[in-house]
Design an enzyme around this catalytic site. Structure first.
Site, PDB file in Angstrom:
ATOM      1  CG  ASP A   1      -1.784   1.175   1.401  1.00 48.85           C
ATOM      2  OD1 ASP A   1      -2.492   1.571   0.252  1.00 48.85           O
ATOM      3  OD2 ASP A   1      -1.995   1.848   2.467  1.00 48.85           O
TER       4      ASP A   1
ATOM      5  CG  ASP B   1      -0.204   5.772  -1.962  1.00 51.62           C
ATOM      6  OD1 ASP B   1      -0.691   5.049  -2.801  1.00 51.62           O
ATOM      7  OD2 ASP B   1      -0.698   6.820  -1.347  1.00 51.62           O
TER       8      ASP B   1
HETATM    9  C1  IPM Z   1      -5.265   1.434  -1.790  1.00 52.05           C
HETATM   10  C2  IPM Z   1      -6.137   2.269  -0.722  1.00 52.05           C
HETATM   11  C3  IPM Z   1      -6.851   1.194  -0.008  1.00 52.05           C
HETATM   12  C4  IPM Z   1      -5.884   0.457   0.860  1.00 52.05           C
HETATM   13  C5  IPM Z   1      -7.670   1.815   1.033  1.00 52.05           C
HETATM   14  C6  IPM Z   1      -8.606   3.042   0.578  1.00 52.05           C
HETATM   15  C7  IPM Z   1      -8.425   0.915   1.899  1.00 52.05           C
HETATM   16  O1  IPM Z   1      -5.282   2.905   0.075  1.00 52.05           O
HETATM   17  O2  IPM Z   1      -6.324   0.809  -2.693  1.00 52.05           O
HETATM   18  O3  IPM Z   1      -4.112   1.398  -1.890  1.00 52.05           O
HETATM   19  O4  IPM Z   1      -5.217   0.655   1.786  1.00 52.05           O
HETATM   20  O5  IPM Z   1      -5.857  -0.736   0.394  1.00 52.05           O
HETATM   21 MG    MG Z   2      -3.220   2.959  -1.013  1.00 52.42          MG
END
Ligand code: IPM
Ligand code: MG
Length: 404
Positions: free
Chosen positions: A287, A291
């Site tokens: 996660d 990003d």
């Molecule tokens: C992602 C998002 C989700 C996650 C959230 C919205 C639950 O951040 O798809 O990366 O943490 O997986």
């Molecule tokens: Mg995420």
């Protein structure tokens, strides 16, 4: 033995990544594009969700329709409520009808979920809980998140050009296990009567083995390098992760495997991202690192994702969130969702050609200089979400006109 081929990933000949190839963007499309009678039909569940979700889904739906029709594919779309909009409508973030429609379709395309309005809801009434239930319900344990720096957008990266240029990383994130789902979890009090919140990072052997195999298969279709990211210097769950990844590596002697602690990986991603080809990691590290990887490319508004299970429909969604601050203002970048639609065609349906049409059209639209606010730079043309969508449609279409 599980393999990516069983992962609802139809056999494909091209590289297993969504690198856009500018060399092909001006080539005449093949004659098959003139197909008037649809030979293939697929049902797609659309989950527009919240914030900018409906805007970007509407663009992606039109692009999907057009690219499909040029390859003799007809889609039936069913829109279902999900996330905050479902909470407002029926009081739960993932209505049963939505999950069963999703399960019965050939693929699911999701916009984004969440927003300030529901931020303080109890956990079971959060839009995010609906998304986790959807991933769990569809059993989509393998999340592919490509981060490719397009030459057209290299200046939008916050990294120096020479660092960002040519980056092409695929993050393979485990999606239905780890601390997101581990038990015990909850709120309570400790021995001294102090309030606590707690979660559990736990992985079973089958969970690590199957994601490792997907990652090795993915690396094999890319440049043959896999880096497994963990925190094996501290966490038992990571020590176990590393042990299993090493065991599965024996099945893939052709793949160059390395291991990296997550703190170092986060640092290396901004120091020298080109060292990475394919990364495999657990749910929470994936996660965070995806990003971070997305930012190297210039904007999180560009990055698609595919979530695949051993069978059944895949779930395709942009990496970005619902951006409530710009919702309804026609400012969103629809390209991550458009590229998610391309991943849907490629990985979900095995419709490689239609996927390529979309990827080429996105590239051509960028070549023409169209930019939404998030990827805007001096000398380019600032457009809104709708206009960006129209330009992509024109580019999909112009590939036909070249033939006519
Ligand atoms: C992602 C998002 C989700 C996650 C959230 C919205 C639950 O951040 O798809 O990366 O943490 O997986
Ligand atoms: Mg995420």
């Amino acid at each position: 033995m599980a393999s990516a081929m069983q992962l609802n990933v139809k056999p494909i000949r091209l590289a297993f990544h969504s690198k856009l190839d500018s060399k092909h963007s001006h080539k005449p499309a093949r004659i098959s594009c003139a197909a008037a009678t649809p030979s293939k039909r697929y049902s797609i569940t659309l989950l527009p969700g919240d914030g900018i979700g409906p805007e970007v889904i509407s663009v992606a739906k039109n692009v999907l329709k057009l690219a499909g029709s040029l390859e003799g594919i007809e889609f039936s779309f069913q829109e279902m409520p999900m996330g905050g909009s479902a909470l407002d409508l029926v009081g739960v973030p993932l209505p049963e009808e939505t999950l069963s429609a999703a399960k019965q379709s050939d693929a699911v395309l999701l916009g984004a979920i969440g927003g300030y309005k529901w931020d303080n809801n109890a956990k079971h009434l959060k839009p995010e809980t609906g998304l986790l239930q959807l991933r769990e319900g569809l059993k989509v344990f393998a999340n592919l998140r490509p981060a490719t720096v397009l030459p057209q957008l290299v200046d939008a990266s916050t990294l120096k050009k020479e660092v960002a240029e040519g980056v092409d990383v695929m993050v393979v994130r485990e999606l239905t296990g780890g601390i997101y789902f581990g038990k015990p979890r909850g709120f309570g009090t400790n021995e001294s009567g102090e309030e606590i919140g707690f979660n559990t990072e736990v992985y079973a052997k089958y969970e690590v083995d199957r994601i490792a195999r997907v990652a090795f298969e993915t690396a094999r279709k890319r440049h043959g390098k896999l880096c497994s990211v963990d925190k094996a210097n501290v966490l038992e769950a990571s020590m176990f992760w590393r042990k299993r990844v090493m065991a599965i590596a024996a099945e893939y002697p052709d793949i160059e495997l390395s291991h990296m602690y997550v703190d170092n990986a986060a640092m290396q991603l901004v120091r020298n991202p080109k060292q990475f080809d394919t990364i495999v990691t657990n749910n929470i590290f994936g996660d965070i690192l995806s990003d971070e990887a997305s930012m190297i490319t210039g904007s999180i508004g560009m990055l698609p994702s595919a979530s695949l299970g051993a069978s059944g429909p895949g779930l395709f969604e942009p990496i970005h969130g619902s951006a409530p601050d710009i919702a309804g203002q026609d400012k969103a970048n629809p390209l991550a969702t458009v590229l998610s639609a391309a991943m849907l065609l490629k990985y979900g349906l095995g419709e490689e050609k239609a996927a390529k049409r979309i990827e080429n059209a996105v590239l051509e639209t960028l070549n023409k200089g169209f930019r939404t606010g998030d990827i805007y730079s001096a000398g380019t043309k600032l457009v809104g979400c709708k206009e960006m969508g129209e330009e992509v449609l024109k580019s999909v279409d112009s590939q036909v006109l070249t033939v006519a």
